[in-house]
Write a protein that holds these residues in place. Sequence first.
Motif, PDB file in Angstrom:
ATOM      1  N   MET A   1       0.926  -1.545   0.192  1.00 19.11           N
ATOM      2  CA  MET A   1       0.330  -0.116  -0.193  1.00 19.11           C
ATOM      3  C   MET A   1       0.974   1.265  -0.082  1.00 19.11           C
ATOM      4  N   ALA A   2       2.396   1.129   0.288  1.00 19.77           N
ATOM      5  CA  ALA A   2       2.998   2.364   0.775  1.00 19.77           C
ATOM      6  C   ALA A   2       3.333   2.073  -1.411  1.00 19.77           C
ATOM      7  N   MET A   3       3.748   3.898  -1.710  1.00 16.37           N
ATOM      8  CA  MET A   3       4.248   4.064  -3.407  1.00 16.37           C
ATOM      9  C   MET A   3       5.803   4.236  -3.467  1.00 16.37           C
ATOM     10  N   GLU A   4       6.486   3.492  -4.484  1.00 15.56           N
ATOM     11  CA  GLU A   4       7.946   3.481  -4.560  1.00 15.56           C
ATOM     12  C   GLU A   4       8.373   4.633  -4.290  1.00 15.56           C
ATOM     13  N   GLY A   5       9.078   4.757  -3.171  1.00 14.23           N
ATOM     14  CA  GLY A   5      10.586   5.243  -2.551  1.00 14.23           C
ATOM     15  C   GLY A   5       9.645   5.630  -1.446  1.00 14.23           C
ATOM     16  N   GLU A   6       8.790   5.614  -0.774  1.00 14.65           N
ATOM     17  CA  GLU A   6       8.004   5.608   0.126  1.00 14.65           C
ATOM     18  C   GLU A   6       7.985   4.628   1.485  1.00 14.65           C
ATOM     19  N   GLU A   7       7.589   4.933   2.554  1.00 12.52           N
ATOM     20  CA  GLU A   7       8.270   3.844   3.912  1.00 12.52           C
ATOM     21  C   GLU A   7       7.202   3.668   3.972  1.00 12.52           C
ATOM     22  N   PRO A   8       7.268   2.201   4.373  1.00 12.68           N
ATOM     23  CA  PRO A   8       5.995   1.228   4.276  1.00 12.68           C
ATOM     24  C   PRO A   8       4.932   1.426   5.256  1.00 12.68           C
ATOM     25  N   ILE A   9       3.508   0.748   4.746  1.00 11.66           N
ATOM     26  CA  ILE A   9       2.400   1.413   5.668  1.00 11.66           C
ATOM     27  C   ILE A   9       2.708   0.341   7.519  1.00 11.66           C
ATOM     28  N   SER A  10       2.985   1.119   8.285  1.00 10.57           N
ATOM     29  CA  SER A  10       2.453   0.269   9.529  1.00 10.57           C
ATOM     30  C   SER A  10       1.366  -0.739   9.334  1.00 10.57           C
ATOM     31  N   ASP A  11       1.639  -2.010  10.042  1.00  9.97           N
ATOM     32  CA  ASP A  11       0.129  -3.111   9.870  1.00  9.97           C
ATOM     33  C   ASP A  11      -0.913  -2.107  11.132  1.00  9.97           C
ATOM     34  N   GLN A  12      -1.153  -1.523  12.150  1.00 15.41           N
ATOM     35  CA  GLN A  12      -1.777  -0.662  12.346  1.00 15.41           C
ATOM     36  C   GLN A  12      -2.619   0.383  11.350  1.00 15.41           C
ATOM     37  N   GLU A  13      -1.537   1.095  10.809  1.00 15.73           N
ATOM     38  CA  GLU A  13      -2.593   2.241  10.230  1.00 15.73           C
ATOM     39  C   GLU A  13      -3.099   1.294   8.539  1.00 15.73           C
ATOM     40  N   LYS A  14      -2.686  -0.168   8.457  1.00 16.10           N
ATOM     41  CA  LYS A  14      -3.392  -0.514   7.212  1.00 16.10           C
ATOM     42  C   LYS A  14      -5.010  -0.986   7.551  1.00 16.10           C
ATOM     43  N   VAL A  15      -4.477  -1.624   9.197  1.00 14.71           N
ATOM     44  CA  VAL A  15      -5.852  -2.004   9.921  1.00 14.71           C
ATOM     45  C   VAL A  15      -6.870  -0.643   9.660  1.00 14.71           C
ATOM     46  N   ARG A  16      -6.486   0.650  10.376  1.00 19.46           N
ATOM     47  CA  ARG A  16      -7.098   1.677  10.818  1.00 19.46           C
ATOM     48  C   ARG A  16      -8.180   2.203   8.910  1.00 19.46           C
ATOM     49  N   ILE A  17      -7.259   2.390   7.891  1.00 17.61           N
ATOM     50  CA  ILE A  17      -6.819   2.667   6.303  1.00 17.61           C
ATOM     51  C   ILE A  17      -8.395   1.391   6.262  1.00 17.61           C
ATOM     52  N   VAL A  18      -8.360   0.256   6.547  1.00 16.60           N
ATOM     53  CA  VAL A  18      -8.803  -0.679   5.768  1.00 16.60           C
ATOM     54  C   VAL A  18     -10.067  -0.850   6.062  1.00 16.60           C
ATOM     55  N   SER A  19     -10.035  -0.329   7.742  1.00 16.70           N
ATOM     56  CA  SER A  19     -11.995  -0.561   8.218  1.00 16.70           C
ATOM     57  C   SER A  19     -12.278   0.722   8.037  1.00 16.70           C
ATOM     58  N   ASP A  20     -11.592   1.808   7.638  1.00 19.86           N
ATOM     59  CA  ASP A  20     -12.366   3.059   8.040  1.00 19.86           C
ATOM     60  C   ASP A  20     -13.398   3.031   6.312  1.00 19.86           C
ATOM     61  N   PHE A  21     -12.349   2.406   5.728  1.00 22.16           N
ATOM     62  CA  PHE A  21     -13.092   2.313   4.414  1.00 22.16           C
ATOM     63  C   PHE A  21     -14.175   1.075   5.063  1.00 22.16           C
ATOM     64  N   ILE A  22     -13.519  -0.017   5.452  1.00 24.01           N
ATOM     65  CA  ILE A  22     -14.879  -1.153   5.112  1.00 24.01           C
ATOM     66  C   ILE A  22     -16.560  -0.270   5.988  1.00 24.01           C
ATOM     67  N   LEU A  23     -16.325   0.603   7.007  1.00 28.42           N
ATOM     68  CA  LEU A  23     -16.949   1.156   7.623  1.00 28.42           C
ATOM     69  C   LEU A  23     -17.918   2.365   7.512  1.00 28.42           C
ATOM     70  N   HIS A  24     -17.569   2.782   6.027  1.00 27.45           N
ATOM     71  CA  HIS A  24     -17.743   3.789   5.101  1.00 27.45           C
ATOM     72  C   HIS A  24     -18.783   3.380   3.589  1.00 27.45           C
ATOM     73  N   SER A  25     -18.795   1.890   3.760  1.00 29.10           N
ATOM     74  CA  SER A  25     -19.274   1.515   2.185  1.00 29.10           C
ATOM     75  C   SER A  25     -20.943   1.390   2.816  1.00 29.10           C
ATOM     76  N   PRO A  26     -21.284   2.443   0.538  1.00 28.65           N
ATOM     77  CA  PRO A  26     -21.897   2.778   1.223  1.00 28.65           C
ATOM     78  C   PRO A  26     -22.900   0.987   0.905  1.00 28.65           C
ATOM     79  N   PRO A  27     -24.606   1.436   1.008  1.00 32.42           N
ATOM     80  CA  PRO A  27     -25.808   0.704   1.422  1.00 32.42           C
ATOM     81  C   PRO A  27     -25.497  -0.396   0.078  1.00 32.42           C
TER      82      PRO A  27
END
Length: 287
Positions: free
Chosen positions: A1-27
């Motif tokens: 989930m990180a762009m080339e040359g950028e620091e990898p995203i931590s597992d904690q941040e991945k959980v936050r991002i993915v959960s946010d997407f899931i919880l805001h899924s349209p009906p």
Amino acid sequence: MAMEGEEPISDQEKVRIVSDFILHSPPGEFNEVFNDVRGLVNNDTFLKERTCWAFALYNKEQTLPIKIENSEYPVLITKFNDLGSNRFFDPRSKQSFKFDHLRKEPSNYESWEPDLESEVWRSAFETEFTLYTSLHYKHGTCSIFSKREGILTIITVCIEDHEFQAKNFWNGRWRSQWIFTVGPNNIDIFGFLRIHIHYYENGNVQLVASREIKDSITFTSEELAIKDVLKITETAENEYQIAITENYQAMSETTFKALRRQLPVTRTKIDWNKIISYSIAKEFKTQ
């Protein structure tokens, strides 16, 4: 989930991002959102183990209707019938079941005993609100729950209806939650009405709105009390649906046009009149 040359995203941040997407899924679009984040994470074990709580929370917030065995009616997945460990109960058919929040599948049925002190009131409300829901909502489902708190009986009525029109580029869900606190000769009423519509033809517009209702009645008989409660419920829900429709029409001529560029990425003007012609909010009520 990180762009080339950028620091990898931590597992904690991945959980936050993915959960946010899931919880805001349209009906009606949970599967599409899940498949998208699944491709981004590219680790099914991580996704299921670290974000399964978001699946459960989403389903309960959406009051997901589920068809179960030995019942003519679906049951709603809510926080009010959550027994923990992914088990839920259906007060109508007097059974509990295990629920897979990702596959949306019930299993492992067991008998379930209601609270006898509040069951008389709950059953009476269930009879009336089942009829009300069938008359007022095209695909409506209701579940009624109860509990005792001292001398009070708490009745919770959840109503859900949805219309998924992917071929016409819109999906929507209606949810109403009513809490009736029944005393010796009075009922305190609290209602929370919610509507969520996603329209995405040549654009991406979401309507998310809610309203709270507070009222109270006194009564001399159970039968008259429920009739008065139904009258308040029907009036409030009708008024809210009319207001939503009127606001949607007004916003199409003002807010929507102001928020969006004249020509979107498609280089084609949005036909706002076409959006209104669908009268999305009206789809939730039968004529």
